[in-house]
Design a protein around this motif. Structure first.
Motif, PDB file in Angstrom:
ATOM      1  N   ALA A  47     -34.120  -4.152 -20.082  1.00 34.97           N
ATOM      2  CA  ALA A  47     -32.855  -3.832 -19.407  1.00 34.97           C
ATOM      3  C   ALA A  47     -31.978  -2.920 -20.256  1.00 34.97           C
ATOM      4  CB  ALA A  47     -32.101  -5.113 -19.061  1.00 34.97           C
ATOM      5  N   PHE A  48     -31.943  -3.163 -21.558  1.00 32.77           N
ATOM      6  CA  PHE A  48     -31.107  -2.343 -22.443  1.00 32.77           C
ATOM      7  C   PHE A  48     -31.762  -1.006 -22.784  1.00 32.77           C
ATOM      8  CE2 PHE A  48     -28.640  -6.154 -22.827  1.00 32.77           C
ATOM      9  CZ  PHE A  48     -27.354  -5.700 -23.067  1.00 32.77           C
ATOM     10  N   ALA A  49     -33.025  -0.834 -22.396  1.00 32.88           N
ATOM     11  CA  ALA A  49     -33.710   0.446 -22.612  1.00 32.88           C
ATOM     12  C   ALA A  49     -33.744   1.283 -21.345  1.00 32.88           C
ATOM     13  CB  ALA A  49     -35.141   0.181 -23.088  1.00 32.88           C
ATOM     14  N   ALA A  50     -33.213   0.755 -20.242  1.00 36.99           N
ATOM     15  CA  ALA A  50     -33.307   1.429 -18.939  1.00 36.99           C
ATOM     16  C   ALA A  50     -32.611   2.780 -18.943  1.00 36.99           C
ATOM     17  CB  ALA A  50     -32.721   0.534 -17.849  1.00 36.99           C
ATOM     18  N   PRO A  51     -33.377   3.855 -18.719  1.00 38.99           N
ATOM     19  CA  PRO A  51     -32.748   5.174 -18.643  1.00 38.99           C
ATOM     20  C   PRO A  51     -31.919   5.282 -17.369  1.00 38.99           C
ATOM     21  CG  PRO A  51     -35.098   5.328 -18.147  1.00 38.99           C
ATOM     22  CD  PRO A  51     -34.814   3.906 -18.520  1.00 38.99           C
ATOM     23  N   GLY A  52     -30.862   6.053 -17.443  1.00 38.45           N
ATOM     24  CA  GLY A  52     -30.021   6.261 -16.278  1.00 38.45           C
ATOM     25  C   GLY A  52     -29.028   5.145 -16.017  1.00 38.45           C
ATOM     26  N   THR A  53     -29.015   4.139 -16.871  1.00 40.35           N
ATOM     27  CA  THR A  53     -28.059   3.038 -16.740  1.00 40.35           C
ATOM     28  C   THR A  53     -27.030   3.190 -17.847  1.00 40.35           C
ATOM     29  OG1 THR A  53     -29.841   1.609 -15.951  1.00 40.35           O
ATOM     30  CG2 THR A  53     -27.831   0.521 -16.665  1.00 40.35           C
ATOM     31  N   SER A  54     -25.761   3.068 -17.510  1.00 35.74           N
ATOM     32  CA  SER A  54     -24.735   3.219 -18.546  1.00 35.74           C
ATOM     33  C   SER A  54     -24.842   2.069 -19.546  1.00 35.74           C
ATOM     34  CB  SER A  54     -23.341   3.253 -17.934  1.00 35.74           C
ATOM     35  OG  SER A  54     -22.900   1.939 -17.623  1.00 35.74           O
ATOM     36  N   PRO A  55     -24.461   2.297 -20.795  1.00 31.71           N
ATOM     37  CA  PRO A  55     -24.522   1.240 -21.803  1.00 31.71           C
ATOM     38  C   PRO A  55     -23.720  -0.005 -21.414  1.00 31.71           C
ATOM     39  CG  PRO A  55     -24.178   3.363 -22.855  1.00 31.71           C
ATOM     40  CD  PRO A  55     -24.038   3.575 -21.376  1.00 31.71           C
ATOM     41  N   GLU A  56     -22.647   0.183 -20.624  1.00 32.67           N
ATOM     42  CA  GLU A  56     -21.845  -0.964 -20.194  1.00 32.67           C
ATOM     43  C   GLU A  56     -22.547  -1.725 -19.065  1.00 32.67           C
ATOM     44  OE1 GLU A  56     -19.201   1.959 -22.154  1.00 32.67           O
ATOM     45  OE2 GLU A  56     -20.615   2.170 -20.516  1.00 32.67           O
ATOM     46  N   ALA A  57     -23.186  -1.003 -18.133  1.00 32.28           N
ATOM     47  CA  ALA A  57     -23.856  -1.635 -16.988  1.00 32.28           C
ATOM     48  C   ALA A  57     -25.055  -2.467 -17.419  1.00 32.28           C
ATOM     49  CB  ALA A  57     -24.284  -0.565 -15.990  1.00 32.28           C
ATOM     50  N   ARG A  58     -25.612  -2.178 -18.573  1.00 37.55           N
ATOM     51  CA  ARG A  58     -26.774  -2.940 -19.039  1.00 37.55           C
ATOM     52  C   ARG A  58     -26.441  -4.412 -19.260  1.00 37.55           C
ATOM     53  NH1 ARG A  58     -28.447   1.996 -22.964  1.00 37.55           N
ATOM     54  NH2 ARG A  58     -29.482   3.209 -21.352  1.00 37.55           N
ATOM     55  N   PHE A  59     -25.187  -4.720 -19.523  1.00 35.48           N
ATOM     56  CA  PHE A  59     -24.791  -6.119 -19.720  1.00 35.48           C
ATOM     57  C   PHE A  59     -24.805  -6.912 -18.413  1.00 35.48           C
ATOM     58  CE2 PHE A  59     -23.573  -5.054 -23.960  1.00 35.48           C
ATOM     59  CZ  PHE A  59     -23.680  -6.252 -24.641  1.00 35.48           C
ATOM     60  N   THR A  60     -24.819  -6.233 -17.291  1.00 35.36           N
ATOM     61  CA  THR A  60     -24.802  -6.944 -16.007  1.00 35.36           C
ATOM     62  C   THR A  60     -26.108  -6.803 -15.245  1.00 35.36           C
ATOM     63  OG1 THR A  60     -23.838  -5.020 -14.919  1.00 35.36           O
ATOM     64  CG2 THR A  60     -22.310  -6.689 -15.752  1.00 35.36           C
ATOM     65  N   SER A  61     -27.139  -6.233 -15.870  1.00 28.47           N
ATOM     66  CA  SER A  61     -28.357  -5.922 -15.128  1.00 28.47           C
ATOM     67  C   SER A  61     -29.490  -6.930 -15.281  1.00 28.47           C
ATOM     68  CB  SER A  61     -28.851  -4.529 -15.518  1.00 28.47           C
ATOM     69  OG  SER A  61     -29.212  -4.505 -16.874  1.00 28.47           O
ATOM     70  N   VAL A  62     -29.285  -8.064 -15.921  1.00 27.51           N
ATOM     71  CA  VAL A  62     -30.437  -8.952 -16.187  1.00 27.51           C
ATOM     72  C   VAL A  62     -30.418 -10.309 -15.500  1.00 27.51           C
ATOM     73  CG1 VAL A  62     -31.878  -9.922 -18.034  1.00 27.51           C
ATOM     74  CG2 VAL A  62     -30.675  -7.828 -18.433  1.00 27.51           C
ATOM     75  N   PRO A  63     -29.638 -10.766 -14.602  1.00 26.07           N
ATOM     76  CA  PRO A  63     -28.500 -10.175 -13.908  1.00 26.07           C
ATOM     77  C   PRO A  63     -27.236 -10.141 -14.748  1.00 26.07           C
ATOM     78  CG  PRO A  63     -28.837 -12.389 -13.134  1.00 26.07           C
ATOM     79  CD  PRO A  63     -29.940 -12.088 -14.129  1.00 26.07           C
ATOM     80  N   SER A  64     -27.129 -11.001 -15.719  1.00 26.63           N
ATOM     81  CA  SER A  64     -25.972 -10.968 -16.606  1.00 26.63           C
ATOM     82  C   SER A  64     -26.438 -11.469 -17.959  1.00 26.63           C
ATOM     83  CB  SER A  64     -24.864 -11.854 -16.057  1.00 26.63           C
ATOM     84  OG  SER A  64     -23.791 -11.892 -16.956  1.00 26.63           O
ATOM     85  N   VAL A  65     -26.181 -10.707 -18.993  1.00 31.30           N
ATOM     86  CA  VAL A  65     -26.647 -11.071 -20.326  1.00 31.30           C
ATOM     87  C   VAL A  65     -25.609 -11.963 -21.000  1.00 31.30           C
ATOM     88  CG1 VAL A  65     -27.323 -10.185 -22.585  1.00 31.30           C
ATOM     89  CG2 VAL A  65     -27.918  -8.916 -20.534  1.00 31.30           C
ATOM     90  N   PRO A  66     -25.958 -13.225 -21.264  1.00 26.87           N
ATOM     91  CA  PRO A  66     -25.006 -14.106 -21.957  1.00 26.87           C
ATOM     92  C   PRO A  66     -24.719 -13.584 -23.362  1.00 26.87           C
ATOM     93  CG  PRO A  66     -26.849 -15.360 -21.045  1.00 26.87           C
ATOM     94  CD  PRO A  66     -27.195 -13.916 -20.930  1.00 26.87           C
ATOM     95  N   HIS A  67     -23.450 -13.453 -23.660  1.00 26.08           N
ATOM     96  CA  HIS A  67     -23.057 -12.969 -24.980  1.00 26.08           C
ATOM     97  C   HIS A  67     -21.708 -13.580 -25.349  1.00 26.08           C
ATOM     98  CE1 HIS A  67     -21.136 -10.225 -22.141  1.00 26.08           C
ATOM     99  NE2 HIS A  67     -20.235  -9.956 -23.071  1.00 26.08           N
ATOM    100  N   HIS A  68     -21.388 -13.456 -26.617  1.00 25.06           N
ATOM    101  CA  HIS A  68     -20.126 -13.966 -27.137  1.00 25.06           C
ATOM    102  C   HIS A  68     -19.624 -12.989 -28.190  1.00 25.06           C
ATOM    103  CE1 HIS A  68     -23.209 -15.396 -29.943  1.00 25.06           C
ATOM    104  NE2 HIS A  68     -22.274 -15.344 -30.860  1.00 25.06           N
TER     105      HIS A  68
END
Length: 181
Positions: free
Chosen positions: A103-124
């Motif tokens: 998901a974080f390597a996906a071309p054409g996806t903004s660096p910010e949108a990658r956090f919501t594409s997995v569907p949501s990457v848990p982070h703190h």
């Protein structure tokens, strides 16, 4: 086939991948695909939220002072965000995190949108930077220096803080995500 015949055949095969000015990009990529590497997601904070990209060209550079080397595409949107922020975090991914890496390597996806594409990457937040919950280790850095590196930029980060846990890292070899034996 004798050892010398096998060696000659290998040299011939390797020589064919080189052009008049050195190896073709695809040949170089294929050669380095044989070198197993750890998989990381490099993150930073922007006004639009957390941003990040998968990176495998990451390594410890120095213990005194504590420095990290990051190689990132010169046209990478994540590089722009890192340079604007002046800080980045290296998240070392564990086995089983290949969906996050992809998901974080996906071309054409903004660096910010990658956090919501997995569907949501848990982070703190870790030291004010987005740390992936599943990471085995986090290394928070301030940009120390940058250098041109062909089609990449070499970012030297000064390590400000780090933490680590236990587990097996996600490894990439021959174009596939793998686990250690």
């Amino acid at each position: 086939m004798t050892a010398s015949t096998a060696s000659a055949a290998q040299q011939t095969r390797l020589a064919r991948s080189d052009g008049p000015h050195g190896p073709h990009g695809s040949a170089l990529r294929a050669a380095f695909a044989q070198l197993p590497t750890g998989v990381t997601v490099v993150t930073t904070t922007t006004a639009a939220g957390p941003a990040g990209a998968t990176a495998s060209a990451v390594c410890s550079l120095s213990l005194e002072p504590p420095l990290v080397l990051l190689g990132i595409g010169a046209r990478s949107q994540t590089l722009e965000r890192i340079l604007d922020s002046g800080r980045f975090l290296v998240n070392v991914l564990p086995v089983g995190a290949s969906a996050t890496a992809s998901a974080f390597a996906a071309p054409g996806t903004s660096p910010e949108a990658r956090f919501t594409s997995v569907p949501s990457v848990p982070h703190h937040p870790y030291e004010g930077l987005p740390a992936l919950d599943e990471a085995l280790a986090w290394v928070a850095c301030s940009v120390h220096r940058t250098y041109p590196g062909g089609d990449h930029v070499i970012v030297i980060g000064h390590v400000d803080h780090c933490r680590h846990g236990e587990g097996q890292p996600l490894v990439r070899h021959a174009g596939r995500y793998r686990r250690l034996a």
